[in-house]
Design an enzyme around this catalytic site. Structure first.
Site, PDB file in Angstrom:
ATOM      1  N   GLU A 100      -5.274  -4.877  10.560  1.00  0.00           N
ATOM      2  CA  GLU A 100      -4.212  -3.885  10.753  1.00  0.00           C
ATOM      3  C   GLU A 100      -4.423  -3.141  12.063  1.00  0.00           C
ATOM      4  O   GLU A 100      -5.150  -2.137  12.100  1.00  0.00           O
ATOM      5  CB  GLU A 100      -4.222  -2.865   9.607  1.00  0.00           C
ATOM      6  CG  GLU A 100      -3.955  -3.442   8.241  1.00  0.00           C
ATOM      7  CD  GLU A 100      -3.348  -2.404   7.299  1.00  0.00           C
ATOM      8  OE1 GLU A 100      -2.266  -2.682   6.785  1.00  0.00           O
ATOM      9  OE2 GLU A 100      -3.930  -1.330   7.104  1.00  0.00           O
ATOM     10  N   ASN A 136       0.885  -1.166   0.000  1.00  0.00           N
ATOM     11  CA  ASN A 136       0.000   0.000   0.000  1.00  0.00           C
ATOM     12  C   ASN A 136       0.923   1.215   0.000  1.00  0.00           C
ATOM     13  O   ASN A 136       1.514   1.534   1.023  1.00  0.00           O
ATOM     14  CB  ASN A 136      -0.899  -0.024   1.244  1.00  0.00           C
ATOM     15  CG  ASN A 136      -1.721   1.243   1.371  1.00  0.00           C
ATOM     16  OD1 ASN A 136      -1.767   2.062   0.461  1.00  0.00           O
ATOM     17  ND2 ASN A 136      -2.372   1.423   2.520  1.00  0.00           N
ATOM     18  N   TRP A 137       1.015   1.838  -1.149  1.00  0.00           N
ATOM     19  CA  TRP A 137       1.952   2.964  -1.267  1.00  0.00           C
ATOM     20  C   TRP A 137       1.425   4.226  -0.595  1.00  0.00           C
ATOM     21  O   TRP A 137       2.157   5.213  -0.483  1.00  0.00           O
ATOM     22  CB  TRP A 137       2.243   3.236  -2.748  1.00  0.00           C
ATOM     23  CG  TRP A 137       3.216   2.285  -3.366  1.00  0.00           C
ATOM     24  CD1 TRP A 137       3.906   1.276  -2.745  1.00  0.00           C
ATOM     25  CD2 TRP A 137       3.628   2.256  -4.742  1.00  0.00           C
ATOM     26  NE1 TRP A 137       4.716   0.631  -3.636  1.00  0.00           N
ATOM     27  CE2 TRP A 137       4.566   1.210  -4.883  1.00  0.00           C
ATOM     28  CE3 TRP A 137       3.300   3.007  -5.872  1.00  0.00           C
ATOM     29  CZ2 TRP A 137       5.178   0.909  -6.102  1.00  0.00           C
ATOM     30  CZ3 TRP A 137       3.904   2.699  -7.088  1.00  0.00           C
ATOM     31  CH2 TRP A 137       4.834   1.670  -7.199  1.00  0.00           C
ATOM     32  N   LYS A 138       0.164   4.231  -0.210  1.00  0.00           N
ATOM     33  CA  LYS A 138      -0.428   5.430   0.403  1.00  0.00           C
ATOM     34  C   LYS A 138      -0.168   6.630  -0.530  1.00  0.00           C
ATOM     35  O   LYS A 138      -0.247   6.472  -1.737  1.00  0.00           O
ATOM     36  CB  LYS A 138       0.115   5.626   1.821  1.00  0.00           C
ATOM     37  CG  LYS A 138      -0.057   4.340   2.652  1.00  0.00           C
ATOM     38  CD  LYS A 138       0.228   4.491   4.105  1.00  0.00           C
ATOM     39  CE  LYS A 138       0.020   3.137   4.797  1.00  0.00           C
ATOM     40  NZ  LYS A 138       0.165   3.213   6.247  1.00  0.00           N
ATOM     41  N   HIS A 180      -9.359   1.587   5.060  1.00  0.00           N
ATOM     42  CA  HIS A 180      -8.068   1.701   5.754  1.00  0.00           C
ATOM     43  C   HIS A 180      -8.223   2.633   6.960  1.00  0.00           C
ATOM     44  O   HIS A 180      -8.969   3.609   6.907  1.00  0.00           O
ATOM     45  CB  HIS A 180      -7.007   2.248   4.795  1.00  0.00           C
ATOM     46  CG  HIS A 180      -5.631   2.119   5.338  1.00  0.00           C
ATOM     47  ND1 HIS A 180      -5.114   3.031   6.234  1.00  0.00           N
ATOM     48  CD2 HIS A 180      -4.684   1.178   5.157  1.00  0.00           C
ATOM     49  CE1 HIS A 180      -3.893   2.645   6.568  1.00  0.00           C
ATOM     50  NE2 HIS A 180      -3.608   1.526   5.932  1.00  0.00           N
ATOM     51  N   GLY A 202       2.982   1.965  10.752  1.00  0.00           N
ATOM     52  CA  GLY A 202       3.982   3.024  10.587  1.00  0.00           C
ATOM     53  C   GLY A 202       4.764   3.335  11.848  1.00  0.00           C
ATOM     54  O   GLY A 202       5.460   4.348  11.919  1.00  0.00           O
ATOM     55  N   SER A 217       3.666  -2.475  10.161  1.00  0.00           N
ATOM     56  CA  SER A 217       5.125  -2.613  10.328  1.00  0.00           C
ATOM     57  C   SER A 217       5.665  -3.972   9.882  1.00  0.00           C
ATOM     58  O   SER A 217       6.593  -4.501  10.488  1.00  0.00           O
ATOM     59  CB  SER A 217       5.532  -2.304  11.769  1.00  0.00           C
ATOM     60  OG  SER A 217       5.198  -0.964  12.096  1.00  0.00           O
ATOM     61  N   GLU A 225      -6.442   4.932   8.034  1.00  0.00           N
ATOM     62  CA  GLU A 225      -6.162   6.352   7.747  1.00  0.00           C
ATOM     63  C   GLU A 225      -7.375   7.033   7.131  1.00  0.00           C
ATOM     64  O   GLU A 225      -7.615   8.215   7.358  1.00  0.00           O
ATOM     65  CB  GLU A 225      -4.914   6.467   6.847  1.00  0.00           C
ATOM     66  CG  GLU A 225      -3.653   6.171   7.647  1.00  0.00           C
ATOM     67  CD  GLU A 225      -2.522   5.540   6.853  1.00  0.00           C
ATOM     68  OE1 GLU A 225      -2.543   5.590   5.612  1.00  0.00           O
ATOM     69  OE2 GLU A 225      -1.613   4.980   7.498  1.00  0.00           O
ATOM     70  N   GLY A 259       2.880  -1.060   4.175  1.00  0.00           N
ATOM     71  CA  GLY A 259       3.066   0.337   3.810  1.00  0.00           C
ATOM     72  C   GLY A 259       4.530   0.631   3.530  1.00  0.00           C
ATOM     73  O   GLY A 259       5.037   0.387   2.438  1.00  0.00           O
ATOM     74  N   GLY A 260       5.224   1.136   4.542  1.00  0.00           N
ATOM     75  CA  GLY A 260       6.596   1.625   4.389  1.00  0.00           C
ATOM     76  C   GLY A 260       7.533   0.679   3.651  1.00  0.00           C
ATOM     77  O   GLY A 260       8.277   1.099   2.752  1.00  0.00           O
TER      78      GLY A 260
HETATM   79  P1  13P Z   1       3.245   0.147   7.572  1.00  0.00           P
HETATM   80  O1  13P Z   1       3.654  -1.134   6.904  1.00  0.00           O
HETATM   81  O2  13P Z   1       4.024   1.327   7.097  1.00  0.00           O
HETATM   82  O3  13P Z   1       3.183   0.008   9.050  1.00  0.00           O
HETATM   83  O4  13P Z   1       1.743   0.448   7.076  1.00  0.00           O
HETATM   84  C1  13P Z   1       0.803  -0.565   7.175  1.00  0.00           C
HETATM   85  C2  13P Z   1      -0.409  -0.168   6.430  1.00  0.00           C
HETATM   86  O5  13P Z   1      -1.117   0.741   6.821  1.00  0.00           O
HETATM   87  C3  13P Z   1      -0.712  -0.883   5.180  1.00  0.00           C
HETATM   88  O6  13P Z   1      -1.988  -0.575   4.732  1.00  0.00           O
END
Ligand code: 13P
Length: 242
Positions: free
Chosen positions: A165, A9-11, A96, A171, A204, A98, A225-226
């Site tokens: 999640e 997920n590149w956000k 999500h 993150g 993470s 966020e 994500g990251g």
């Molecule tokens: P991280 O892997 O950066 O913790 O993010 C997880 C996430 O929100 C994937 O949708």
């Protein structure tokens, strides 16, 4: 057989130039990934067309990060199912944390977006998760049960991926213990009619912990994500050691 789905997920990261360079560096590193693993990149809208084009014929599918419930209309800033489908997107992240936290997403809108995804032939990745406060108050199970039940009203469980999640693990580098994530995911599965739904863990996930996470019996993949932003690290996740 439950399918393994490793999704990035590149956000709100990467321009078209960044995405293009990423694909170029990623592809040679995927040659040894077992065939049965599904790989997905959920990218910003502006890079979707380019990614579909560049990943044509490869084993990587493209996903979006949001979908509106209407086909079209006066909804400034939103995107519809037919628009995503036309571009060649196969997956879409829905609900999500966020979006729930910063953009007013509720269980009702999550449900409406899930329906829109399925109507348009896309596979939604439904995200659920508790806050740190809820976990500390021993409310994890009730929060997750509630989110799942409300999200899945009238949803077809045969075209669906779920991602657990925990919000406090997103993150932060603070991964949920693999065994704890496994327990929650087992609980989610017990609520489903279709036992074959793939349920991912997210929060993470990185090269250092992916093998342990994927070794858990209930965990069918990762939403990342990251660590999905660098080609080498996403490749390592795709190549997790079983
Ligand atoms: P991280 O892997 O950066 O913790 O993010 C997880 C996430 O929100 C994937 O949708």
């Amino acid at each position: 057989m439950r399918k393994v789905v490793i999704a990035g997920n590149w956000k709100m990261h990467k321009t078209q130039a960044d995405a293009s360079a990423f694909v170029q560096q990623l592809m040679p590193q995927l040659e040894g990934v077992p065939d049965e693993r599904e790989l997905v990149l959920c990218a910003p809208f502006t890079t979707l067309g380019l990614l579909v084009d560049k990943l044509q014929g490869s084993r990587v599918q493209v996903g979006a990060q949001n979908i509106h419930w209407e086909r079209e209309g006066a909804y400034t800033g939103e995107i519809s199912g037919p628009m995503l489908k036309e571009v060649g997107v196969r997956y879409v992240v829905v609900g999500h944390s966020e979006r729930r936290q910063y953009f007013g997403e509720t269980d009702e809108t999550v449900n409406a977006r899930l329906k829109a995804a399925q109507i348009n032939g896309l596979t939604p990745i439904l995200c659920v998760g508790e806050t740190k406060q809820q976990r500390d108050a021993n409310e994890t199970e009730s929060v997750i049960v509630n989110q799942i039940k409300q999200a899945l009203v009238d949803i077809n469980q045969f075209n669906l991926v779920i991602a657990y999640e925990p919000i406090w693990a997103i993150g932060t580098g603070d991964t949920c213990a693999a065994a704890d994530a496994n327990d929650v995911i087992g609980k989610i599965r017990s609520l489903l009619d279709n036992q074959e739904v793939s349920i991912q863990y997210g929060g993470s996930v990185k090269p250092e912990n992916v093998d342990e996470i994927m070794a858990q019996s209930e965990i069918d993949g990762a939403l990342v994500g990251g660590a999905s932003l660098m080609p080498d690290s996403f490749a390592r996740l795709a190549n997790y050691r079983a």
